[in-house]
Write a protein that holds these residues in place. Structure first.
Motif, PDB file in Angstrom:
ATOM      1  N   UNK A   1      26.427  17.747  15.947  1.00 40.27           N
ATOM      2  CA  UNK A   1      26.218  17.109  17.240  1.00 40.27           C
ATOM      3  C   UNK A   1      24.805  17.365  17.773  1.00 40.27           C
ATOM      4  N   UNK A   2      24.306  18.578  17.591  1.00 44.12           N
ATOM      5  CA  UNK A   2      22.967  18.893  18.062  1.00 44.12           C
ATOM      6  C   UNK A   2      21.926  18.042  17.345  1.00 44.12           C
ATOM      7  N   UNK A   3      22.202  17.701  16.085  1.00 48.21           N
ATOM      8  CA  UNK A   3      21.267  16.852  15.334  1.00 48.21           C
ATOM      9  C   UNK A   3      21.170  15.465  15.956  1.00 48.21           C
ATOM     10  N   UNK A   4      22.308  14.908  16.363  1.00 53.42           N
ATOM     11  CA  UNK A   4      22.302  13.595  17.003  1.00 53.42           C
ATOM     12  C   UNK A   4      21.560  13.642  18.331  1.00 53.42           C
ATOM     13  N   UNK A   5      21.781  14.702  19.111  1.00 52.62           N
ATOM     14  CA  UNK A   5      21.096  14.827  20.385  1.00 52.62           C
ATOM     15  C   UNK A   5      19.593  14.943  20.238  1.00 52.62           C
ATOM     16  N   UNK A   6      19.157  15.793  19.323  1.00 51.82           N
ATOM     17  CA  UNK A   6      17.714  15.949  19.098  1.00 51.82           C
ATOM     18  C   UNK A   6      17.094  14.673  18.540  1.00 51.82           C
ATOM     19  N   UNK A   7      17.827  13.979  17.689  1.00 52.43           N
ATOM     20  CA  UNK A   7      17.337  12.727  17.112  1.00 52.43           C
ATOM     21  C   UNK A   7      17.092  11.686  18.196  1.00 52.43           C
ATOM     22  N   UNK A   8      18.086  11.468  19.054  1.00 57.16           N
ATOM     23  CA  UNK A   8      17.936  10.492  20.126  1.00 57.16           C
ATOM     24  C   UNK A   8      16.890  10.931  21.145  1.00 57.16           C
ATOM     25  N   UNK A   9      16.820  12.238  21.389  1.00 56.85           N
ATOM     26  CA  UNK A   9      15.838  12.752  22.340  1.00 56.85           C
ATOM     27  C   UNK A   9      14.411  12.556  21.826  1.00 56.85           C
ATOM     28  N   UNK A  10      14.203  12.789  20.532  1.00 55.69           N
ATOM     29  CA  UNK A  10      12.871  12.604  19.953  1.00 55.69           C
ATOM     30  C   UNK A  10      12.441  11.143  20.016  1.00 55.69           C
ATOM     31  N   UNK A  11      13.340  10.242  19.663  1.00 55.54           N
ATOM     32  CA  UNK A  11      13.015   8.810  19.690  1.00 55.54           C
ATOM     33  C   UNK A  11      12.777   8.338  21.119  1.00 55.54           C
ATOM     34  N   UNK A  12      13.696   8.707  22.029  1.00 54.62           N
ATOM     35  CA  UNK A  12      13.554   8.282  23.417  1.00 54.62           C
ATOM     36  C   UNK A  12      12.293   8.821  24.067  1.00 54.62           C
ATOM     37  N   UNK A  13      11.991  10.089  23.830  1.00 51.56           N
ATOM     38  CA  UNK A  13      10.797  10.692  24.420  1.00 51.56           C
ATOM     39  C   UNK A  13       9.531  10.064  23.855  1.00 51.56           C
ATOM     40  N   UNK A  14       9.517   9.764  22.555  1.00 49.04           N
ATOM     41  CA  UNK A  14       8.339   9.134  21.942  1.00 49.04           C
ATOM     42  C   UNK A  14       8.056   7.772  22.564  1.00 49.04           C
ATOM     43  N   UNK A  15       9.107   6.994  22.831  1.00 49.18           N
ATOM     44  CA  UNK A  15       8.902   5.676  23.430  1.00 49.18           C
ATOM     45  C   UNK A  15       8.481   5.775  24.892  1.00 49.18           C
ATOM     46  N   UNK A  16       8.972   6.769  25.603  1.00 51.25           N
ATOM     47  CA  UNK A  16       8.532   6.986  26.987  1.00 51.25           C
ATOM     48  C   UNK A  16       7.046   7.335  27.003  1.00 51.25           C
ATOM     49  N   UNK A  17       6.626   8.168  26.054  1.00 45.29           N
ATOM     50  CA  UNK A  17       5.209   8.521  25.950  1.00 45.29           C
ATOM     51  C   UNK A  17       4.378   7.278  25.650  1.00 45.29           C
ATOM     52  N   UNK A  18       4.852   6.453  24.718  1.00 47.33           N
ATOM     53  CA  UNK A  18       4.094   5.242  24.371  1.00 47.33           C
ATOM     54  C   UNK A  18       3.922   4.305  25.555  1.00 47.33           C
ATOM     55  N   UNK A  28       2.644  13.047  22.804  1.00 46.43           N
ATOM     56  CA  UNK A  28       3.349  13.357  21.560  1.00 46.43           C
ATOM     57  C   UNK A  28       3.357  14.863  21.302  1.00 46.43           C
ATOM     58  N   UNK A  29       2.236  15.511  21.554  1.00 43.94           N
ATOM     59  CA  UNK A  29       2.154  16.961  21.350  1.00 43.94           C
ATOM     60  C   UNK A  29       3.107  17.692  22.286  1.00 43.94           C
ATOM     61  N   UNK A  30       3.191  17.241  23.532  1.00 44.52           N
ATOM     62  CA  UNK A  30       4.113  17.854  24.497  1.00 44.52           C
ATOM     63  C   UNK A  30       5.555  17.689  24.053  1.00 44.52           C
ATOM     64  N   UNK A  31       5.911  16.496  23.598  1.00 46.50           N
ATOM     65  CA  UNK A  31       7.272  16.254  23.112  1.00 46.50           C
ATOM     66  C   UNK A  31       7.585  17.141  21.910  1.00 46.50           C
ATOM     67  N   UNK A  32       6.632  17.248  20.998  1.00 42.42           N
ATOM     68  CA  UNK A  32       6.851  18.086  19.811  1.00 42.42           C
ATOM     69  C   UNK A  32       7.058  19.550  20.198  1.00 42.42           C
ATOM     70  N   UNK A  33       6.268  20.037  21.146  1.00 45.89           N
ATOM     71  CA  UNK A  33       6.410  21.435  21.582  1.00 45.89           C
ATOM     72  C   UNK A  33       7.773  21.653  22.240  1.00 45.89           C
ATOM     73  N   UNK A  34       8.182  20.718  23.092  1.00 47.99           N
ATOM     74  CA  UNK A  34       9.484  20.840  23.753  1.00 47.99           C
ATOM     75  C   UNK A  34      10.613  20.873  22.737  1.00 47.99           C
TER      76      UNK A  34
END
Length: 264
Positions: A1-18, A28-34
């Motif tokens: 379950x944690x894998x699904x959450x991190x997966x969606x969080x990474x994709x969603x955060x990347x698009x918000x940054x874009x 992107x660096x901030x998202x990666x650190x988080x």
């Protein structure tokens, strides 16, 4: 379950940054650190690395401008991976350092670290990433654009579903020159679509089905005067229906994913 959450969080955060970050590399660096910190304190280093790789691939496969090179297949693959992570892995008994101090409660029972990350990740995906999926679905239709859009005039029906921004409709002129055409009217589509999907997710999880049905019906009523001007083409109705249905399916899918995780 944690894998699904991190997966969606990474994709969603990347698009918000874009969409919103003035300097993307800082975002992107901030998202990666988080994600690195979150994965470390929750004992989910491998899922975190997988999520970072998937987020980078998503950014490459789903551009914010122009047609996606792989159509909406990245969204399908992402959905399969998220569902598979929830179904086969489920909740963990040990969530690392974060799990040792994590003990929130809700009216529906205990909320584990994995479930919280999944809910946040699903919500993040509904904000900007879902806009890209809806836009890609609309681009897959070759006859959906109303004639006013092809000429660069009139209001863009369903902009809240496609999530167009910057005061221009992301369409090209009739000669295929590839230049975005300007449009007038309100520009709240960037906000309405994400809010609609988040509300669909929340109302579905809260089992507030009458309110959900009323909200969806109200959208059709508000758009009816514009759709009724279709004439014989039906382009406006097709545009509205495709965009709205894809948007609602994404919101309902996110709600079902979180519900499944909470009851598994």
């Amino acid at each position: 379950m944690i894998a699904a959450g991190l997966l969606l969080l990474a994709v969603g955060a990347a698009d918000i940054v874009r969409q919103f970050a003035p300097r993307r590399w800082i975002g992107y660096l901030t998202v990666a650190i988080i994600l690195l910190v979150l994965g470390s304190v929750s004992d989910a280093v491998l899922p975190m690395i997988f999520a970072l790789v998937a987020g980078a691939l998503w950014v490459w496969c789903m551009p914010t401008r122009g047609r996606a090179p792989m159509s909406f297949w990245p969204a399908v693959i992402l959905g399969v991976l998220a569902v598979g992570a929830v179904v086969w892995f489920g909740d963990r008994a040990d969530a690392g350092l974060l799990g040792a101090v994590w003990n929130p409660r809700s009216p529906f029972g205990a909320v584990t670290v994995d479930l919280a990350v999944l809910a946040v990740g699903a919500g993040a995906f509904l904000l900007e990433s879902a806009n890209l999926v809806v836009r890609t679905a609309l681009d897959g239709e070759h006859t959906w654009r109303p004639i006013e859009l092809m000429r660069g005039t009139g209001e863009e029906i369903g902009a809240e579903d496609a999530g167009q921004a910057d005061g221009t409709a992301d369409v090209t002129d009739a000669e295929g020159g590839g230049t975005p055409l300007s449009r007038g009217g309100f520009q709240g589509g960037r906000l309405i679509g994400p809010l609609e999907r988040v509300l669909v997710m929340i109302l579905t999880l809260a089992a507030a089905y009458p309110i959900l049905a009323s909200m969806l019906a109200a959208k059709g009523i508000v758009r009816f005067p514009e759709i009724s001007r279709d004439g014989e083409t039906g382009a406006r109705a097709e545009y509205f229906l495709v965009g709205s249905l894809v948007s609602w399916v994404i919101g309902l899918s996110a709600a079902f994913l979180v519900w499944w995780a909470a009851h598994s």
